[in-house]
Design a protein around this motif. Structure first.
Motif, short mmCIF file in Angstrom:
data_model
loop_
_atom_site.label_atom_id
_atom_site.label_comp_id
_atom_site.label_asym_id
_atom_site.label_seq_id
_atom_site.Cartn_x
_atom_site.Cartn_y
_atom_site.Cartn_z
N LEU A 24 22.75 8.31 36.78
CA LEU A 24 21.31 8.23 36.42
C LEU A 24 21.04 7.47 35.08
CD1 LEU A 24 20.05 11.47 37.76
CD2 LEU A 24 19.74 9.19 39.02
N TYR A 25 22.17 7.59 34.21
CA TYR A 25 21.66 7.20 32.98
C TYR A 25 21.43 5.85 32.58
CZ TYR A 25 22.41 6.73 27.66
OH TYR A 25 22.38 6.16 26.54
N VAL A 26 22.25 4.79 33.03
CA VAL A 26 21.94 3.56 32.74
C VAL A 26 20.64 3.06 33.14
CG1 VAL A 26 22.71 1.18 33.11
CG2 VAL A 26 24.69 2.97 32.67
N ASP A 27 20.36 3.16 34.36
CA ASP A 27 18.88 2.84 34.66
C ASP A 27 17.70 3.50 34.02
OD1 ASP A 27 19.96 1.60 37.00
OD2 ASP A 27 19.93 3.11 38.38
N ARG A 28 17.95 4.67 33.45
CA ARG A 28 16.82 5.17 32.39
C ARG A 28 17.09 4.50 31.21
NH1 ARG A 28 13.83 10.00 34.49
NH2 ARG A 28 14.22 10.20 36.60
N LEU A 29 18.22 4.36 30.67
CA LEU A 29 18.13 3.63 29.60
C LEU A 29 17.66 2.31 29.39
CD1 LEU A 29 19.73 3.31 26.52
CD2 LEU A 29 21.49 2.41 27.92
#
Length: 446
Positions: free
Chosen positions: A312-317
């Protein structure tokens, strides 16, 4: 001829001790020995934890299973349960194998001595990975292979990250100092004598000398790992034990020399190729924490599932920091503040975002309650009789308490439990702490 229960107990005690002593180097073989010992203990009713502790672990297990059932990626979440559930079972049987302070001190000494080779090798690895190494040496195939590993200037050996090496050695340092404190107490005071009567001094045995070497050589390993958090915690541990065990001149002098060496090395050479500074909280870490906070806000109760942060991290970033879209397209080497991240560099944030508030609070209370009981036992007995800690297992309990506090503080700035060596040692520290805490009603254990 059929083996008696007592002979079987001795056999599995030996298997368990040997497996733990060799786990650092032969963890696949050692895992089989630990699993066999656990199986024997569980099938023969050797679980030795009280009912509230057992129920607490059952509740935590249930919450982990429920979180995994509703995870963003259920397959990954169930796979990640391997970092928790087997260690809950291990914790349940550890008091059976640890038995008492004398037995636990013996096992702990094994673990400390076992780190001597990796501490020495860590120093060699850090030197060979340093930027200032002459080019003539860099061309040597072995040196080239060492330098091909990630994290320039920082030793990591068989661990998955230099910080994993650092936290492992920080816990070993705390345990080693605790055993030295325990042995100092036993050698200085007779059990049945008055507090002021001391036993005659004896020359240290080879095993005790190796214990000193193993304990203080961890400082070389921690320094070589380049972990600023590990180095800071190590300095605090040395200071605490130098005060507690100030009557032991060897420990006091070793502590002073170690502190001087650490500070001189940090000032002269930096830490892991980085100059000495207090900029722990850089922009990239704050960004990751902010994104973790957003994930927690969106799924507060059961989280996104163990191991799902990285998905989930990259999309949130990119959603929260649009400038990273261009930077990830333009730069060949992506700036650290816009790079991928598998965890938020904080175990408690990761646990809350992946498993939810109830599990994170319950896990924190579980560890906190053990620490509280240990601290209460130490300080309440010291208040009744200042000399009591000099004649019982409270000295070793102090060491295990500081070991648990050390890895708990380290967890505020990194996530290292994915390394099985680190995870095992952390649970051994918790199991030792539980074993040494005085039980008000031994009959309640089963």
């Amino acid at each position: 001829m059929t083996e008696t229960p007592s002979s079987q107990n001795r056999l599995f005690d030996r298997i368990f001790r040997g497996s733990l002593a060799g786990f650092l180097y032969l963890y696949v073989i050692s895992m089989a020995g630990i699993a066999a010992s656990m199986g024997y203990a569980l099938t023969h009713g050797k679980s030795a934890i009280d009912r509230p502790t057992r129920n607490s672990l059952l509740i935590l297990s249930g919450l982990l299973m429920l979180s995994s059932l509703l995870a963003y990626d259920r397959g990954e979440a169930f796979l990640q349960l391997i970092h928790f559930l087997p260690f809950f079972l291990l914790f349940a049987v550890l008091p059976h194998f640890f038995k008492n302070a004398e037995r636990l001190a013996l096992l702990t000494t094994d673990w400390v001595i076992a780190t001597i080779p990796i501490n020495l090798y860590a120093g060699v690895e850090a030197v060979l990975k340093a930027d200032g190494l002459p080019r003539s040496l860099r061309r040597i195939p072995f040196v080239r292979w060492i330098r091909s590993a990630p994290h320039a200037g920082r030793a990591m050996l068989m661990f998955n990250h230099p910080n994993s090496l650092a936290v492992y050695l920080v816990v070993i340092l705390a345990l080693g100092l605790g055993v030295l404190y325990y042995q100092s107490v036993r050698q200085s005071f007779k059990p049945d004598s008055s507090p002021g009567e001391t036993a005659p001094p004896r020359l240290p045995s080879l095993r005790q000398r190796l214990l000193y070497v193993g304990t203080y050589s961890t400082l070389l390993g921690i320094f070589s790992s380049g972990s600023r958090n590990g180095l800071l915690i190590a300095i605090l541990l040395i200071l605490v034990y130098s005060i507690l065990n100030r009557s032991n001149r060897i420990v006091l002098m070793a502590g002073l020399i170690s502190l001087t060496g650490i500070m001189a090395g940090a000032i002269g050479f930096g830490i892991g190729g980085r100059s000495l500074s207090l900029t722990w909280l850089d922009d990239s870490r704050l960004r990751i924490w902010q994104i973790a906070g957003g994930l927690i806000h969106d799924r507060s109760w059961l989280g996104w599932g163990l191991g799902n942060f990285k998905f989930l991290y990259v999309d949130r970033l990119l959603a929260q920091f649009p400038e990273c879209v261009a930077q990830r397209r333009v730069y060949r080497v992506i700036p650290v503040e816009c790079a991928d991240a598998t965890h938020p560099h904080n175990f408690w944030l990761l646990l809350t975002s992946e498993a939810g508030f109830p599990l994170a609070i319950g896990f924190t209370l579980f560890i906190g309650w053990l620490c509280f009981r240990a601290g209460r036992a130490i300080f309440s007995d010291a208040a009744k009789d200042p000399n009591l800690i000099r004649s019982n297992r409270q000295a070793l309990l102090t060491g295990y308490l500081l070991a648990v506090l050390a890895f708990s503080v380290f967890a505020l700035f990194d996530v290292t439990y994915h390394d099985i060596r680190v995870n095992l040692l952390n649970w051994l520290a918790l199991g030792g702490l539980y074993t040494l805490i005085p039980k008000s009603n031994p009959a309640s254990q089963s």
